[in-house]
Design a protein around this motif. Structure first.
Motif, PDB file in Angstrom:
ATOM      1  N   ILE A  60     -16.570 -27.985  35.290  1.00  0.00           N
ATOM      2  CA  ILE A  60     -15.736 -28.115  34.090  1.00  0.00           C
ATOM      3  C   ILE A  60     -16.225 -27.211  32.963  1.00  0.00           C
ATOM      4  N   GLY A  61     -17.078 -26.251  33.334  1.00  0.00           N
ATOM      5  CA  GLY A  61     -17.493 -25.242  32.381  1.00  0.00           C
ATOM      6  C   GLY A  61     -18.620 -25.624  31.451  1.00  0.00           C
ATOM      7  N   LEU A  62     -19.400 -26.653  31.809  1.00  0.00           N
ATOM      8  CA  LEU A  62     -20.535 -27.074  30.992  1.00  0.00           C
ATOM      9  C   LEU A  62     -21.837 -26.625  31.644  1.00  0.00           C
ATOM     10  N   PRO A  63     -22.929 -26.483  30.862  1.00  0.00           N
ATOM     11  CA  PRO A  63     -24.230 -26.136  31.451  1.00  0.00           C
ATOM     12  C   PRO A  63     -24.654 -27.155  32.504  1.00  0.00           C
ATOM     13  N   THR A  64     -25.302 -26.678  33.538  1.00  0.00           N
ATOM     14  CA  THR A  64     -25.686 -27.534  34.669  1.00  0.00           C
ATOM     15  C   THR A  64     -26.475 -28.765  34.232  1.00  0.00           C
ATOM     16  N   LEU A  65     -27.437 -28.577  33.320  1.00  0.00           N
ATOM     17  CA  LEU A  65     -28.326 -29.675  32.942  1.00  0.00           C
ATOM     18  C   LEU A  65     -27.654 -30.743  32.078  1.00  0.00           C
ATOM     19  N   THR A  66     -26.383 -30.536  31.702  1.00  0.00           N
ATOM     20  CA  THR A  66     -25.676 -31.589  30.951  1.00  0.00           C
ATOM     21  C   THR A  66     -25.126 -32.664  31.879  1.00  0.00           C
ATOM     22  N   GLY A  67     -25.106 -32.388  33.182  1.00  0.00           N
ATOM     23  CA  GLY A  67     -24.549 -33.341  34.134  1.00  0.00           C
ATOM     24  C   GLY A  67     -25.114 -34.747  34.010  1.00  0.00           C
ATOM     25  N   PRO A  68     -26.452 -34.905  34.010  1.00  0.00           N
ATOM     26  CA  PRO A  68     -27.017 -36.254  33.873  1.00  0.00           C
ATOM     27  C   PRO A  68     -26.646 -36.937  32.554  1.00  0.00           C
ATOM     28  N   PHE A  69     -26.400 -36.158  31.510  1.00  0.00           N
ATOM     29  CA  PHE A  69     -26.017 -36.760  30.236  1.00  0.00           C
ATOM     30  C   PHE A  69     -24.558 -37.227  30.236  1.00  0.00           C
ATOM     31  N   ILE A  70     -23.733 -36.603  31.070  1.00  0.00           N
ATOM     32  CA  ILE A  70     -22.370 -37.116  31.263  1.00  0.00           C
ATOM     33  C   ILE A  70     -22.448 -38.504  31.896  1.00  0.00           C
ATOM     34  N   LEU A  71     -23.308 -38.609  32.913  1.00  0.00           N
ATOM     35  CA  LEU A  71     -23.548 -39.913  33.547  1.00  0.00           C
ATOM     36  C   LEU A  71     -24.078 -40.917  32.529  1.00  0.00           C
ATOM     37  N   ALA A  72     -24.999 -40.476  31.662  1.00  0.00           N
ATOM     38  CA  ALA A  72     -25.591 -41.372  30.671  1.00  0.00           C
ATOM     39  C   ALA A  72     -24.544 -41.897  29.691  1.00  0.00           C
ATOM     40  N   ALA A  73     -23.652 -41.030  29.254  1.00  0.00           N
ATOM     41  CA  ALA A  73     -22.620 -41.454  28.302  1.00  0.00           C
ATOM     42  C   ALA A  73     -21.747 -42.542  28.900  1.00  0.00           C
ATOM     43  N   VAL A  74     -21.339 -42.357  30.141  1.00  0.00           N
ATOM     44  CA  VAL A  74     -20.498 -43.354  30.813  1.00  0.00           C
ATOM     45  C   VAL A  74     -21.285 -44.654  31.039  1.00  0.00           C
ATOM     46  N   ALA A  75     -22.533 -44.510  31.499  1.00  0.00           N
ATOM     47  CA  ALA A  75     -23.347 -45.680  31.836  1.00  0.00           C
ATOM     48  C   ALA A  75     -23.664 -46.529  30.611  1.00  0.00           C
ATOM     49  N   TYR A  76     -24.119 -45.894  29.523  1.00  0.00           N
ATOM     50  CA  TYR A  76     -24.420 -46.635  28.307  1.00  0.00           C
ATOM     51  C   TYR A  76     -23.160 -47.298  27.738  1.00  0.00           C
ATOM     52  N   GLY A  77     -22.045 -46.579  27.813  1.00  0.00           N
ATOM     53  CA  GLY A  77     -20.795 -47.154  27.312  1.00  0.00           C
ATOM     54  C   GLY A  77     -20.412 -48.416  28.066  1.00  0.00           C
ATOM     55  N   LEU A  78     -20.525 -48.376  29.386  1.00  0.00           N
ATOM     56  CA  LEU A  78     -20.201 -49.552  30.199  1.00  0.00           C
ATOM     57  C   LEU A  78     -21.165 -50.705  29.925  1.00  0.00           C
ATOM     58  N   ALA A  79     -22.439 -50.393  29.754  1.00  0.00           N
ATOM     59  CA  ALA A  79     -23.426 -51.439  29.448  1.00  0.00           C
ATOM     60  C   ALA A  79     -23.090 -52.121  28.130  1.00  0.00           C
ATOM     61  N   GLY A  80     -22.700 -51.337  27.131  1.00  0.00           N
ATOM     62  CA  GLY A  80     -22.334 -51.903  25.837  1.00  0.00           C
ATOM     63  C   GLY A  80     -21.113 -52.796  25.921  1.00  0.00           C
ATOM     64  N   VAL A  81     -20.120 -52.370  26.693  1.00  0.00           N
ATOM     65  CA  VAL A  81     -18.895 -53.170  26.864  1.00  0.00           C
ATOM     66  C   VAL A  81     -19.216 -54.504  27.534  1.00  0.00           C
ATOM     67  N   ILE A  82     -20.052 -54.462  28.564  1.00  0.00           N
ATOM     68  CA  ILE A  82     -20.426 -55.697  29.287  1.00  0.00           C
ATOM     69  C   ILE A  82     -21.111 -56.678  28.354  1.00  0.00           C
ATOM     70  N   ILE A  83     -22.074 -56.190  27.580  1.00  0.00           N
ATOM     71  CA  ILE A  83     -22.798 -57.066  26.657  1.00  0.00           C
ATOM     72  C   ILE A  83     -21.864 -57.629  25.587  1.00  0.00           C
ATOM     73  N   PHE A  84     -21.066 -56.767  24.989  1.00  0.00           N
ATOM     74  CA  PHE A  84     -20.228 -57.186  23.861  1.00  0.00           C
ATOM     75  C   PHE A  84     -19.190 -58.230  24.272  1.00  0.00           C
ATOM     76  N   PHE A  85     -18.581 -58.049  25.416  1.00  0.00           N
ATOM     77  CA  PHE A  85     -17.482 -58.943  25.794  1.00  0.00           C
ATOM     78  C   PHE A  85     -17.916 -60.145  26.631  1.00  0.00           C
TER      79      PHE A  85
END
Length: 408
Positions: free
Chosen positions: A173-198
C-alpha cells in the motif's frame, strides 16, 4: 449500585467474568506492544542513520508509558479500571497511527512524538494485570496476576513473527516496510480499548470498594510500606535489565548478518518468555512466597547475562536462549513485585500507588533504553549483557532489608 455482587457466589462469578474480559483484551494488547519492541529501534536507525540513538525509540515510548501509567492510575482511582484502561489503549492507537504517518512522510519529530503516545498502550497493557486482582483473595492474587498476563503471550509472540508479512502488506500500500507492525499495533490497541470500554461492566475496582465498605472489611486498613518499596524495586531492576538488553538485541543481530525474520523470531521468543511462564509463576508465588520467586528472578537474570556475554555473535540459538532467560527473569520479578504491591496497599489507595509505581518502572526503563545504545556503541553487546546480569543481584540485599523491616 453494586449491591447485587455482594454475595460470595456473585462475587466469584463477577471475578471470573472480569478475568475473561481482561484476558481477551490482553491478547490484542500483547500484539500491539510487540511492534515497538521489534522494529522501533530499526525504524529510528533507518531514519536517523545512527546506531547510537537506536535506543531512543524505546526510551520515548517508555517515557510515554510513564506518563500514561500515572494518568491511568489517577483515572482508575477516581473513575475505575474501565475508563482508565480504555483511555490508555485508545491513546496507544493514536500513537501507532502517528508512527505510520511519520515514517511515510519521513518526519523524525512526528515519529518521536508518536512513539511517546504509543507508549500509553504499553503502560495500559501492564496496568491491566491489576484489574484482574481487584476481586481476588489474598491467597489467589499471584494466580490472578498470571491469568491476566499469560494470554498476552498469544499476541506478544504472534506480533514479532508477523514482521515480515505485515511489512509486505505495508509495501503493497506504498508505506515503508517497517511500518507494518505498527499497522497491526493500531488495530490491536483499538480492539483492546473497545473490549475494555464496552464489556468491563460493572467495574471491578469500584465493586471491590463497595464490597469492602458494605461488609466493613478492615483486614487491609493500613499500608505496609516495606512491601511496597520492595515490590517497586524488584520491578524497576528487572525492567531496567530487560529493556536495556532487549532494545539492543535487534541492532546486535542485524550487525552480524541475521535477517529481519530471525530478529522477529528471537524477540518473539523473548516476549513469549516474558508472559508464558505466568501459567505457573502466579501459582508458585502464592505457594512458595514472594521472596523465593525474587531470588529465582535474580539468578535467572544473571544466567541470561552470562550467556549473552559469551554467545558467539552469529549463533541464533545462543542469543535465543539468553533472551528467553531474560524474559523469564523479568516475569518472575514482575509477578512477585506486583503481588507485593497489592499486599502492601489498601483498596482505598491501591490504584494510585499502582500508577505511581508503574511510572517509576517506566522512567527507569526509559533511561535504560536510551543509555543502552550509547553504552553498546562504546563497548559491546556482550558487556551490556554481563552488566545487566550483575545488576540482577541487587535484588538480594534489597530483599534482605525488606524482610527485616517487615519483621521489626
Amino acid at each position: 449500585m453494586h449491591t447485587e455482587v455482594l454475595s460470595e457466589q456473585q462475587q466469584r462469578k463477577l471475578y471470573k467474568r472480569t478475568l475473561w474480559i481482561i484476558i481477551t483484551s490482553q491478547i490484542f494488547g500483547g500484539a500491539g506492544l510487540a511492534a515497538g519492541v521489534t522494529v522501533g529501534a530499526l525504524l529510528a536507525k533507518d531514519m536517523m542513520e545512527s546506531d547510537a540513538i537506536a535506543g531512543l525509540p524505546t526510551a520515548l515510548f517508555t517515557l510515554g508509558s510513564a506518563l500514561a501509567a500515572f494518568s491511568i492510575g489517577a483515572i482508575s482511582h477516581k473513575r475505575g479500571r474501565r475508563i482508565g484502561l480504555a483511555t490508555g489503549f485508545f491513546i496507544g492507537t493514536i500513537g501507532a497511527l502517528g508512527v505510520i504517518y511519520a515514517a511515510a512522510i519521513d518526519s523524525i519529530v512526528l515519529l518521536f512524538s508518536s512513539l511517546f503516545l504509543y507508549g500509553a498502550g504499553t503502560a495500559t497493557n501492564l496496568q491491566a494485570r491489576y484489574a484482574g486482582t481487584d476481586l481476588a483473595t489474598p491467597t489467589t492474587r499471584g494466580k490472578a496476576i498470571s491469568l491476566a498476563m499469560v494470554f498476552t503471550t498469544i499476541g506478544a509472540v504472534t506480533g514479532p513473527n508477523l514482521v515480515a508479512p505485515t511489512g509486505r502488506m505495508a509495501d503493497s500500500i506504498g508505506l515503508p516496510t517497517l511500518t507494518g507492525p505498527f499497522i497491526l499495533a493500531a488495530v490491536a490497541y483499538g480492539l483492546a480499548g473497545v473490549i475494555i470500554f464496552f464489556l468491563l461492566k460493572p467495574d471491578p475496582l469500584l465493586v471491590a470498594r463497595t464490597i469492602e465498605t458494605k461488609t466493613q472489611v478492615t483486614t487491609e486498613s493500613t499500608e505496609k510500606r516495606p512491601l511496597i518499596y520492595l515490590g517497586a524495586i524488584v520491578m524497576i531492576v528487572t525492567q531496567v535489565i530487560m529493556v536495556a538488553i532487549m532494545t539492543m538485541t535487534p541492532i546486535h543481530m542485524t550487525h552480524h548478518g541475521h535477517s529481519l525474520s530471525a530478529v522477529g523470531l528471537v524477540i518473539g521468543m523473548h516476549i513469549g518468555a516474558m508472559y508464558l511462564p505466568s501459567l505457573v509463576t502466579g501459582a508458585l508465588v502464592d505457594k512458595f512466597g514472594r521472596s523465593v520467586m525474587i531470588i529465582a528472578s535474580s539468578v535467572t537474570l544473571f544466567l541470561s547475562g552470562v550467556i549473552g556475554t559469551f554467545s558467539p555473535a552469529d549463533s541464533l540459538l545462543s542469543i535465543t536462549i539468553a533472551l528467553t532467560l531474560l524474559g523469564v527473569g523479568w516475569n518472575f520479578g514482575l509477578i512477585s513485585g506486583t503481588a507485593l504491591i497489592i499486599d502492601g496497599t489498601t483498596l482505598k489507595t491501591r490504584a494510585k500507588v499502582q500508577g505511581t509505581t508503574d511510572v517509576s518502572i517506566a522512567v527507569f526503563g526509559a533511561s535504560a533504553g536510551l543509555l543502552s545504545g550509547v553504552f553498546m556503541s562504546m563497548s559491546s553487546f556482550g558487556t551490556l549483557a554481563f552488566v545487566g546480569g550483575v545488576i540482577g543481584f541487587i535484588l538480594l540485599p534489597v530483599l534482605y532489608w525488606a524482610t527485616n523491616k517487615t519483621r521489626s
